[in-house]
Design a protein around this motif. Structure first.
Motif, PDB file in Angstrom:
ATOM      1  N   PRO A  25       0.813  -1.229   0.000  1.00 31.87           N
ATOM      2  CA  PRO A  25       0.000   0.000   0.000  1.00 31.87           C
ATOM      3  C   PRO A  25       0.844   1.275   0.000  1.00 31.87           C
ATOM      4  O   PRO A  25       0.445   2.277  -0.613  1.00 31.87           O
ATOM      5  CB  PRO A  25      -0.825  -0.127   1.294  1.00 31.87           C
ATOM      6  CG  PRO A  25      -0.938  -1.594   1.533  1.00 31.87           C
ATOM      7  CD  PRO A  25       0.381  -2.163   1.072  1.00 31.87           C
ATOM      8  N   ILE A  26       1.988   1.252   0.666  1.00 33.34           N
ATOM      9  CA  ILE A  26       2.870   2.421   0.662  1.00 33.34           C
ATOM     10  C   ILE A  26       3.432   2.647  -0.740  1.00 33.34           C
ATOM     11  O   ILE A  26       3.569   3.787  -1.202  1.00 33.34           O
ATOM     12  CB  ILE A  26       4.005   2.243   1.697  1.00 33.34           C
ATOM     13  CG1 ILE A  26       3.422   2.173   3.103  1.00 33.34           C
ATOM     14  CG2 ILE A  26       5.030   3.371   1.597  1.00 33.34           C
ATOM     15  CD1 ILE A  26       4.448   1.921   4.194  1.00 33.34           C
ATOM     16  N   GLU A  47       1.916   1.841  -3.506  1.00 34.31           N
ATOM     17  CA  GLU A  47       0.823   2.384  -4.319  1.00 34.31           C
ATOM     18  C   GLU A  47       0.671   3.889  -4.100  1.00 34.31           C
ATOM     19  O   GLU A  47       0.456   4.660  -5.048  1.00 34.31           O
ATOM     20  CB  GLU A  47      -0.475   1.661  -3.964  1.00 34.31           C
ATOM     21  CG  GLU A  47      -0.495   0.202  -4.433  1.00 34.31           C
ATOM     22  CD  GLU A  47      -1.753  -0.529  -3.996  1.00 34.31           C
ATOM     23  OE1 GLU A  47      -2.353  -0.118  -2.984  1.00 34.31           O
ATOM     24  OE2 GLU A  47      -2.126  -1.506  -4.656  1.00 34.31           O
ATOM     25  N   GLN A  48       0.773   4.323  -2.851  1.00 33.49           N
ATOM     26  CA  GLN A  48       0.692   5.752  -2.561  1.00 33.49           C
ATOM     27  C   GLN A  48       1.857   6.508  -3.202  1.00 33.49           C
ATOM     28  O   GLN A  48       1.698   7.629  -3.693  1.00 33.49           O
ATOM     29  CB  GLN A  48       0.697   5.971  -1.047  1.00 33.49           C
ATOM     30  CG  GLN A  48      -0.534   5.417  -0.335  1.00 33.49           C
ATOM     31  CD  GLN A  48      -0.374   5.450   1.176  1.00 33.49           C
ATOM     32  OE1 GLN A  48       0.584   6.012   1.701  1.00 33.49           O
ATOM     33  NE2 GLN A  48      -1.313   4.816   1.882  1.00 33.49           N
ATOM     34  N   LEU A  49       3.033   5.879  -3.183  1.00 32.04           N
ATOM     35  CA  LEU A  49       4.218   6.496  -3.785  1.00 32.04           C
ATOM     36  C   LEU A  49       4.019   6.708  -5.281  1.00 32.04           C
ATOM     37  O   LEU A  49       4.478   7.708  -5.846  1.00 32.04           O
ATOM     38  CB  LEU A  49       5.443   5.609  -3.524  1.00 32.04           C
ATOM     39  CG  LEU A  49       6.782   6.089  -4.066  1.00 32.04           C
ATOM     40  CD1 LEU A  49       7.163   7.433  -3.459  1.00 32.04           C
ATOM     41  CD2 LEU A  49       7.871   5.050  -3.757  1.00 32.04           C
ATOM     42  N   SER A  50       3.300   5.798  -5.921  1.00 26.22           N
ATOM     43  CA  SER A  50       3.050   5.906  -7.362  1.00 26.22           C
ATOM     44  C   SER A  50       2.344   7.202  -7.699  1.00 26.22           C
ATOM     45  O   SER A  50       2.681   7.886  -8.672  1.00 26.22           O
ATOM     46  CB  SER A  50       2.214   4.709  -7.827  1.00 26.22           C
ATOM     47  OG  SER A  50       1.855   4.847  -9.177  1.00 26.22           O
ATOM     48  N   ALA A  51       1.372   7.579  -6.883  1.00 30.45           N
ATOM     49  CA  ALA A  51       0.641   8.818  -7.143  1.00 30.45           C
ATOM     50  C   ALA A  51       1.551  10.034  -7.006  1.00 30.45           C
ATOM     51  O   ALA A  51       1.485  10.971  -7.817  1.00 30.45           O
ATOM     52  CB  ALA A  51      -0.535   8.927  -6.173  1.00 30.45           C
ATOM     53  N   THR A  52       2.412  10.022  -5.999  1.00 29.85           N
ATOM     54  CA  THR A  52       3.341  11.136  -5.805  1.00 29.85           C
ATOM     55  C   THR A  52       4.291  11.279  -6.984  1.00 29.85           C
ATOM     56  O   THR A  52       4.558  12.394  -7.458  1.00 29.85           O
ATOM     57  CB  THR A  52       4.146  10.937  -4.502  1.00 29.85           C
ATOM     58  OG1 THR A  52       3.241  10.795  -3.411  1.00 29.85           O
ATOM     59  CG2 THR A  52       5.078  12.110  -4.253  1.00 29.85           C
ATOM     60  N   GLU A 111       2.520  12.834  -9.936  1.00 30.82           N
ATOM     61  CA  GLU A 111       2.347  14.279  -9.765  1.00 30.82           C
ATOM     62  C   GLU A 111       3.650  15.026 -10.047  1.00 30.82           C
ATOM     63  O   GLU A 111       3.654  16.075 -10.713  1.00 30.82           O
ATOM     64  CB  GLU A 111       1.871  14.568  -8.343  1.00 30.82           C
ATOM     65  CG  GLU A 111       0.456  14.081  -8.049  1.00 30.82           C
ATOM     66  CD  GLU A 111       0.119  14.166  -6.567  1.00 30.82           C
ATOM     67  OE1 GLU A 111       0.985  14.652  -5.797  1.00 30.82           O
ATOM     68  OE2 GLU A 111      -0.989  13.737  -6.173  1.00 30.82           O
TER      69      GLU A 111
END
Length: 864
Positions: A539-540, A542-547, A550
């Motif tokens: 999950p971490i 996956e969150q990194l992917s969004a950052t 951006e």
């Protein structure tokens, strides 16, 4: 033509366009009136009325018209020089030799470079027989100092540039050695001449190998060199230790006699010199000793049992009591004024200590530990830093299992220094932690010491860029060592720290500059965390992917604010780092990336479309797209309409080798991902690949293309049939390429090429498994190539090549159960090849298994 005025404009005119026009005029003259230009240039060189810089530029331009690092350009220059009339060449040679006698040192040095360039063409063809006798005559004792020095410098340049394997050059070795010894011996009154002679000796060592085999000549050379070290001149002493290091590198097997009698004492004294350059060059000598002995030990481990062992004289072990104390003292010899980019004597000592640790193993540990204990709490930063440097330097030598107690004893006081007031100390502490993680991770207590290391690393992320960079390296090493196979595990020792590490690295990576590569290192550390991420921290990721998405989008907007080349380089480095991290995320997420694939592909295609002209990120974008294709497989088909034009564009530009090569590899990735759906795009892709094979001058692209054709054939299956005949013709032509016995580069290329041909045939046979009839007309060609492999000793050394070839034999036999290819399997070479692959112990167990299966298929053919 006023050549001197053209030269003056080329170097002095304030208008850049005028300078460029003058340079173009010179290039034009070189192309159209080369013999005339030669005479005019040497005439300008010898004209003492001209300013020195004009005379120098004339010589440099002429030298550059005779030498080039580009092989093809150099061959063109050689052909042009050989076409010049004998009279003109004689004038150029004679003038260049005469200019060695000019008292103007800069002009003489330019003449030396020019002579070297001409000699590189003439000596191999025996076309300048008077050159070496003239240079030797110039080094006689009755010659002026400037003449001797310039002539010895010329000899050095000649040896530095020439091919040591060329008999025409090697034939001059006696003259070379005579001149050098004349200039280096103690009877020469000029220190400058002796320095030039020693430097020339260093450059000439490959050419005088025959002389070194004779004990009397070798003894005299060593005597002259060692005597020169006793002169109280720092430049000469530094040159001597540089020469001794080179001698040790090339002639280690002869050095035992000299080490016992002179070299140990001379070099230890040199290391103790107050002149940093002398001390550093003496340290370099011991670096070379250690490198040689490490290499000998490694070669002996890897040697064929039938070959004799190389003798290791254990110079490093024997000299350790004398050398080590001096090395440790040199670690402390630092100044507050040392520049970060300077190579200091302290840095040299640290590198040497690392090599001594590798060469001597555990015996170096006790004295170094004593030094560490004595200095780690000292009041001066130099002593504290030296203690940490010493400890980190020895970690790569002893057996890792023996380092556990050392790590546990030293870690606490070393971690304490992470809060030191001195930047150099903190930087070295961070580096030392990285060494611990790299070489002795098993010695770190997971429960009590790992949390303290992570805390120190997190602190370091916020520190000076140098400290931050080393902390990132420490984290990478920890993750690789403690999270092996992490991507397939539910958790790892590192998992619990991801919630702190990832935000810490994101903050560090958000720095506006990349000083000390701190930003790049932070992204590399993030990519490492992603690669080894266990399931509990996905999950971490996956969150990194969004950052990352951006930040990449933001870089596109940043392109409008580029003012200069530094801005451009900074932006491209940032984009490359972000894309590399995105690639790691895509690969780690695998099929789960499908949910975000639309956004990722839109972003990547936008980056590709809007990237700066000649942008370096195109290759990174292609790799990222390949990762998407591999992850989502057949779902990638929906992006092909938008992506194919970009792919073809990259394929159509073979001059950009890396990008084109990556694009070819991407064809393989996409073919494997979408299978027969590639058929809709095959015409344009295949025609572009054919053009690369037939038109591109970049031969190193051809093996990659041939392998890709095999992947396309496997994916398309019988839909590959429209291209089959053309591909088989190209493969047959490629198989005819041979390498001359004396051309090692070409031999390596042929081995690579034949491996790629093999890959292509494997792919084609696999693709036509259900269409054997279509392939049957080509079976004889394929088996003929395998027969060629059976006769190629270099290909037979490759386990993977033999496995592929023998597997092909089995596959083809299995494809034709009706006996259509039986006649080919009666050939003795087939039985011989399969037997070799099945029984030779140098091949792997998997190769033996494939060969046994191929033998069964051969038997079935023979029974039909």
């Amino acid at each position: 033509m006023d050549l001197s005025n053209i030269l003056r404009i080329a170097i002095q005119h304030p208008d850049a366009s005028a300078r460029a026009q003058a340079e173009e005029q010179l290039d034009s003259l070189a192309s159209t009136q080369f013999p005339v230009l030669l005479k005019d240039l040497v005439s300008c060189m010898k004209d003492e009325a001209q300013p020195t810089e004009i005379r120098m530029l004339a010589g440099i331009f002429l030298k550059n018209q005779l030498s080039s690092k580009n092989v093809q350009t150099k061959m063109d220059y050689l052909q042009r020089w050989n076409s010049v009339d004998a009279e003109t060449k004689a004038v150029v040679r004679a003038t260049a030799l005469d200019l060695l006698k000019t008292p103007q040192a800069q002009v003489a040095n330019t003449a030396a470079q020019l002579i070297s360039a001409i000699a590189d063409f003439d000596l191999p063809l025996n076309q300048w027989p008077e050159l070496m006798p003239s240079l030797v005559a110039n080094t006689q004792h009755d010659q002026p100092e400037n003449v001797k020095r310039a002539s010895l410098t010329t000899i050095g340049y000649i040896c530095e540039n020439a091919d040591p394997n060329n008999s025409g050059v090697v034939a001059q070795s006696s003259g070379i050695l005579t001149a050098i010894v004349l200039g280096a011996q103690s009877s020469e009154p000029s220190v400058a001449v002796r320095i030039a002679a020693i430097n020339a000796l260093t450059d000439s060592l490959e050419f005088i190998c025959e002389n070194f085999t004779h004990e009397s000549e070798r003894n005299y050379i060593m005597q002259v060199v060692c005597e020169a070290s006793q002169v109280a001149n720092s430049a000469l002493q530094a040159a001597v230790f540089g020469a001794l290091a080179r001698i040790m590198s090339m002639y280690y097997q002869y050095m035992n006699f000299y080490m016992e009698r002179a070299l140990l004492a001379l070099t230890v004294n040199g290391m103790q010199s107050e002149d940093d350059n002398v001390a550093a060059m003496a340290v370099e000598f011991w670096c070379t000793v250690c490198e040689q002995e490490i290499e000998i030990d490694q070669s002996n481990l890897e040697r064929d049992p039938s070959e004799p062992e190389q003798q290791n004289y254990q110079f490093a072990n024997n000299a350790l009591p004398a050398v080590l104390p001096t090395l440790l003292r040199l670690l402390i010899r630092q100044s507050d004024d040392d520049d970060d980019d300077d190579w200091t004597v302290s840095m040299a000592a640290g590198s040497c200590l690392q090599l001594f640790a590798q060469a001597t193993g555990s015996i170096i540990v006790p004295p170094v530990l004593q030094f560490v204990e004595q200095n780690i709490s000292k009041p001066t930063w130099q002593e504290r830093e030296a203690a940490v440097m010493a400890f980190g330097s020895i970690l790569g030598g002893p057996d890792p299992s023996s380092l556990t107690n050392l790590i546990r004893q030293a870690l606490t006081p070393i971690l304490h220094l992470m809060g030191d007031s001195n930047l150099q100390v903190k930087d070295t502490v961070a580096w030392c932690l990285g060494r611990m993680a790299d070489f002795a991770a098993d010695g770190i207590d997971i429960d009590t010491q790992l949390p303290a290391i992570i805390e120190a690393v997190l602190l370091g992320f916020k520190d000076h860029p140098r400290v931050s960079t080393n902390c990132c390296w420490t984290l990478i090493n920890l993750t690789e060592q403690l999270s092996v196979n992490g991507a397939s595990l539910p958790t790892t020792h590192m998992s619990q720290y991801y919630p702190q590490l990832v935000p810490g690295l994101l903050t560090t990576s958000d720095r506006p500059s990349n000083e000390a590569f701190s930003r790049t290192s932070a992204y590399e550390a993030l990519a490492c965390l992603v690669t080894y991420a266990a399931e509990d921290v996905v999950p971490i990721v996956e969150q990194l992917s969004a950052t990352v998405g951006e930040r990449l989008s933001a870089t596109i907007q940043m392109q409008a604010n580029i003012v200069n080349i530094d801005d451009r380089n900074n932006l491209e480095e940032l984009q490359s780092s972000l894309i590399t991290l995105l690639i790691s995320i895509i690969r780690r997420m695998g099929y789960r990336v499908a949910a975000a694939a639309d956004d990722i592909m839109t972003l990547l295609l936008t980056l590709r479309q809007q990237s700066l002209q000649n942008s370096a990120i195109e290759e990174d974008v292609l790799i990222a797209i390949g990762s998407v294709a591999t992850s989502i497989e057949s779902q990638f088909t929906k992006y092909m309409d938008a992506f194919t034009p970009f792919l073809v564009s990259a394929l159509e530009n073979p001059a950009e080798f890396e990008t084109c090569n990556t694009a070819i590899g991407l064809v393989s990735d996409i073919a494997q991902a979408i299978g027969q759906s590639l058929a809709s795009y095959a015409n344009v892709i295949m025609s572009t690949l054919f053009k690369i094979l037939t038109n591109s001058p970049m031969r190193d692209l051809r093996p990659t293309v041939l392998s890709a054709l095999g992947d396309v054939a496997t994916s398309l299956g019988i839909l590959f049939e429209p291209y089959l005949n053309d591909v088989m013709i190209l493969l047959s032509k490629a198989a005819m390429v041979e390498a001359p016995s004396d051309d090692l580069d070409m031999r390596d290329y042929v081995v690579t090429l034949r491996g790629a041909i093999l890959d292509a045939y494997v792919g084609i046979v696999s693709g036509f498994e259900s269409g054997a009839g279509l392939l049957q007309p080509h079976i004889e060609t394929i088996l003929g190539f395998i027969s060629k492999i059976n006769q190629d000793r270099y290909m037979l050394r490759s386990d993977s090549a033999v496995r592929s070839a023998v597997g092909l034999l089995g596959d083809i036999a299995a494809m034709f159960p009706g006996g259509e290819v039986k006649v080919f399997y009666t050939a003795p070479w087939v039985t011989e090849f399969i037997k070799r692959a099945r029984s030779d112990k140098t091949y792997s167990a998997s190769t033996h298994d494939v060969a046994r299966w191929a033998r069964e298929q051969q038997k079935r053919q023979l029974l039909l």
